[in-house]
Design a protein around this motif. Sequence first.
Motif, PDB file in Angstrom:
ATOM      1  N   ASP A 167      -3.618  13.967 -11.362  1.00 10.21           N
ATOM      2  CA  ASP A 167      -3.189  12.651 -11.865  1.00 10.21           C
ATOM      3  C   ASP A 167      -3.527  11.712 -10.776  1.00 10.21           C
ATOM      4  OD1 ASP A 167      -2.731  14.002 -14.316  1.00 10.21           O
ATOM      5  OD2 ASP A 167      -0.688  13.054 -14.551  1.00 10.21           O
ATOM      6  N   GLY A 168      -4.298  10.715 -11.309  1.00 11.33           N
ATOM      7  CA  GLY A 168      -4.176   9.267 -10.698  1.00 11.33           C
ATOM      8  C   GLY A 168      -5.055   9.458  -9.333  1.00 11.33           C
ATOM      9  N   VAL A 169      -5.626  10.433  -8.908  1.00 11.25           N
ATOM     10  CA  VAL A 169      -6.371  10.335  -7.595  1.00 11.25           C
ATOM     11  C   VAL A 169      -7.786   9.443  -7.744  1.00 11.25           C
ATOM     12  CG1 VAL A 169      -7.585  11.777  -6.119  1.00 11.25           C
ATOM     13  CG2 VAL A 169      -5.619  12.533  -6.782  1.00 11.25           C
ATOM     14  N   GLU A 170      -8.231   9.602  -8.924  1.00  9.26           N
ATOM     15  CA  GLU A 170      -9.657   8.779  -9.512  1.00  9.26           C
ATOM     16  C   GLU A 170      -9.299   7.127  -8.992  1.00  9.26           C
ATOM     17  OE1 GLU A 170      -7.210   8.903 -13.266  1.00  9.26           O
ATOM     18  OE2 GLU A 170      -7.727  10.251 -11.561  1.00  9.26           O
ATOM     19  N   PHE A 171      -7.974   6.664  -8.877  1.00 12.14           N
ATOM     20  CA  PHE A 171      -7.715   5.304  -8.673  1.00 12.14           C
ATOM     21  C   PHE A 171      -7.378   4.926  -7.313  1.00 12.14           C
ATOM     22  CE2 PHE A 171      -6.232   5.834 -13.191  1.00 12.14           C
ATOM     23  CZ  PHE A 171      -7.098   5.168 -13.903  1.00 12.14           C
ATOM     24  N   ALA A 172      -7.370   5.923  -6.519  1.00 11.50           N
ATOM     25  CA  ALA A 172      -7.317   5.506  -4.757  1.00 11.50           C
ATOM     26  C   ALA A 172      -8.311   4.891  -4.249  1.00 11.50           C
ATOM     27  CB  ALA A 172      -7.104   7.178  -4.161  1.00 11.50           C
ATOM     28  N   ASP A 173      -7.715   4.148  -3.644  1.00 12.26           N
ATOM     29  CA  ASP A 173      -9.040   3.445  -2.558  1.00 12.26           C
ATOM     30  C   ASP A 173      -9.584   4.542  -1.447  1.00 12.26           C
ATOM     31  OD1 ASP A 173      -8.668   0.559  -3.540  1.00 12.26           O
ATOM     32  OD2 ASP A 173      -6.523   1.105  -3.333  1.00 12.26           O
ATOM     33  N   VAL A 174      -8.661   5.188  -0.961  1.00 13.17           N
ATOM     34  CA  VAL A 174      -9.133   5.952   0.127  1.00 13.17           C
ATOM     35  C   VAL A 174      -8.195   7.346  -0.142  1.00 13.17           C
ATOM     36  CG1 VAL A 174      -9.538   6.356   2.695  1.00 13.17           C
ATOM     37  CG2 VAL A 174      -9.277   4.141   1.861  1.00 13.17           C
TER      38      VAL A 174
ATOM     39  N   ALA B   9      -3.541  10.332  -0.461  1.00 14.96           N
ATOM     40  CA  ALA B   9      -4.427   9.462  -1.428  1.00 14.96           C
ATOM     41  C   ALA B   9      -3.666   8.053  -1.195  1.00 14.96           C
ATOM     42  CB  ALA B   9      -4.167   9.841  -2.793  1.00 14.96           C
ATOM     43  N   VAL B  10      -4.495   7.138  -0.906  1.00 14.86           N
ATOM     44  CA  VAL B  10      -4.071   5.816  -0.411  1.00 14.86           C
ATOM     45  C   VAL B  10      -4.591   4.808  -1.456  1.00 14.86           C
ATOM     46  CG1 VAL B  10      -4.048   3.947   1.217  1.00 14.86           C
ATOM     47  CG2 VAL B  10      -4.343   6.361   2.003  1.00 14.86           C
ATOM     48  N   PHE B  11      -3.121   4.133  -2.140  1.00 13.04           N
ATOM     49  CA  PHE B  11      -3.414   3.149  -3.200  1.00 13.04           C
ATOM     50  C   PHE B  11      -3.058   1.994  -2.727  1.00 13.04           C
ATOM     51  CE2 PHE B  11      -2.641   7.269  -4.898  1.00 13.04           C
ATOM     52  CZ  PHE B  11      -3.414   7.622  -6.085  1.00 13.04           C
ATOM     53  N   SER B  12      -3.908   0.969  -3.260  1.00 14.80           N
ATOM     54  CA  SER B  12      -3.692  -0.559  -3.016  1.00 14.80           C
ATOM     55  C   SER B  12      -4.263  -1.254  -3.910  1.00 14.80           C
ATOM     56  CB  SER B  12      -4.368  -0.856  -1.714  1.00 14.80           C
ATOM     57  OG  SER B  12      -4.191  -2.213  -1.352  1.00 14.80           O
ATOM     58  N   SER B  13      -5.390  -1.209  -4.504  1.00 11.14           N
ATOM     59  CA  SER B  13      -6.011  -2.090  -5.656  1.00 11.14           C
ATOM     60  C   SER B  13      -5.329  -1.655  -6.910  1.00 11.14           C
ATOM     61  CB  SER B  13      -7.473  -1.576  -5.676  1.00 11.14           C
ATOM     62  OG  SER B  13      -8.143  -1.798  -4.468  1.00 11.14           O
TER      63      SER B  13
ATOM     64  N   MET C 257       0.719  -1.123  -0.159  1.00  9.71           N
ATOM     65  CA  MET C 257      -0.042   0.040   0.030  1.00  9.71           C
ATOM     66  C   MET C 257       0.794   1.140  -0.002  1.00  9.71           C
ATOM     67  SD  MET C 257      -3.071   0.929   2.491  1.00  9.71           S
ATOM     68  CE  MET C 257      -3.988  -0.308   1.756  1.00  9.71           C
ATOM     69  N   TYR C 258       0.355   2.256  -0.954  1.00 11.34           N
ATOM     70  CA  TYR C 258       1.485   3.550  -0.984  1.00 11.34           C
ATOM     71  C   TYR C 258       0.496   4.561  -0.766  1.00 11.34           C
ATOM     72  CZ  TYR C 258       4.711  -0.003  -2.728  1.00 11.34           C
ATOM     73  OH  TYR C 258       5.450  -0.875  -3.042  1.00 11.34           O
ATOM     74  N   ALA C 259       0.840   5.649   0.025  1.00 16.22           N
ATOM     75  CA  ALA C 259       0.000   6.728   0.180  1.00 16.22           C
ATOM     76  C   ALA C 259       0.713   7.997  -0.438  1.00 16.22           C
ATOM     77  CB  ALA C 259      -0.176   6.838   1.573  1.00 16.22           C
ATOM     78  N   VAL C 260       0.281   8.918  -1.141  1.00 16.27           N
ATOM     79  CA  VAL C 260       0.805   9.850  -1.754  1.00 16.27           C
ATOM     80  C   VAL C 260       0.160  11.257  -1.204  1.00 16.27           C
ATOM     81  CG1 VAL C 260       1.420  11.036  -4.015  1.00 16.27           C
ATOM     82  CG2 VAL C 260       1.088   8.603  -3.805  1.00 16.27           C
ATOM     83  N   LYS C 261       1.091  12.244  -1.008  1.00 15.33           N
ATOM     84  CA  LYS C 261       0.675  13.512  -0.687  1.00 15.33           C
ATOM     85  C   LYS C 261       0.591  14.444  -1.786  1.00 15.33           C
ATOM     86  CE  LYS C 261      -0.475  16.119   2.899  1.00 15.33           C
ATOM     87  NZ  LYS C 261       0.341  16.531   3.819  1.00 15.33           N
ATOM     88  N   ILE C 262      -0.498  14.970  -1.957  1.00 10.44           N
ATOM     89  CA  ILE C 262      -1.099  15.820  -3.097  1.00 10.44           C
ATOM     90  C   ILE C 262      -1.454  16.940  -3.034  1.00 10.44           C
ATOM     91  CG2 ILE C 262      -2.795  15.448  -5.300  1.00 10.44           C
ATOM     92  CD1 ILE C 262      -2.605  12.660  -4.808  1.00 10.44           C
ATOM     93  N   ASP C 263      -1.034  18.192  -3.841  1.00  5.73           N
ATOM     94  CA  ASP C 263      -1.525  19.307  -3.778  1.00  5.73           C
ATOM     95  C   ASP C 263      -2.909  19.640  -3.908  1.00  5.73           C
ATOM     96  OD1 ASP C 263      -2.125  22.273  -5.204  1.00  5.73           O
ATOM     97  OD2 ASP C 263       0.132  22.326  -4.511  1.00  5.73           O
TER      98      ASP C 263
END
Length: 270
Positions: free
Chosen positions: A16-23, A38-42, A1-7
């Motif tokens: 970019d990519g936020v629509e794919f975040a699980d949470v 934004a937290v990504f796993s799936s 699982m990866y979490a990204v800090k976004i403006d």
Amino acid sequence: MYAVKIDNTARGRPWDGVEFADVVHVEPVEGGLTRLLAVFSSRLPASVGPVRSARETDVGILGAYGLPALVYSGAAPELVPVVTSASLISTVPHDAPGAFRRSTGRPVPENLYVDLTAVRDAVPVPEPARDVGFRFGPPPAGGEATSARTVGFPAARVGLTWSPDDAAWTIAMDGVTAVYGPDRLPVRAETVVVQRVSLRDSSVRDAAGAVSPVAVTVGEGDAEVLRDGRSHPARWSRRSATDPTRLTSPGGDELPLAAGRVWVVLAPGD
């Protein structure tokens, strides 16, 4: 699982990519503004951003996830020890060669993007995500029919509009619908949790001298769960920074979320 800090300012959108975040967690930051965690796993998109700096609130949120990798572009000197000593994996651009790029279409600092597949190859997460407390299931009884909701911050606001055709909430920031991709499709979430939190001052100040707030996500407080076009009053509770957050009805029953994407708005409490 990866979490990204976004403006999350007008200069940093569309994302970019936020629509794919699980949470997605919406956090208060200095100046009354907000940023996203934004937290990504799936799914791990090849471009996520614009990536910005870490905050102490990130550490508190991510403790519930186990050992995720936090992707960020830096941190205030006072905050570096807090982030690097936390029970999470911190990644910065030079830790993952080839994972980051600068866009020529935007000015610094809102032009840094990360390829999460490259980060995964460079920084493998050592364990699966923990249970963060969310429960998913059929709609609970009760609630109030709600077509729109606005959550205010001192210098920002999050707008939520129910889309029956999509069975999801359309996200707007500062009155502008958040979009993604070349077709500028709306960003949506099946469930939005408005979590009322207290704020405390950190030791970090921005260039203008504004204090960076820390959202307190351990304890308990009021919440609102938006799903299926209805608003459900709730309570949130979390015993420690490594425990999950429970969402319950006023009567104490577990409050299920709708299957799909979840946004959590950490709104200043009354």
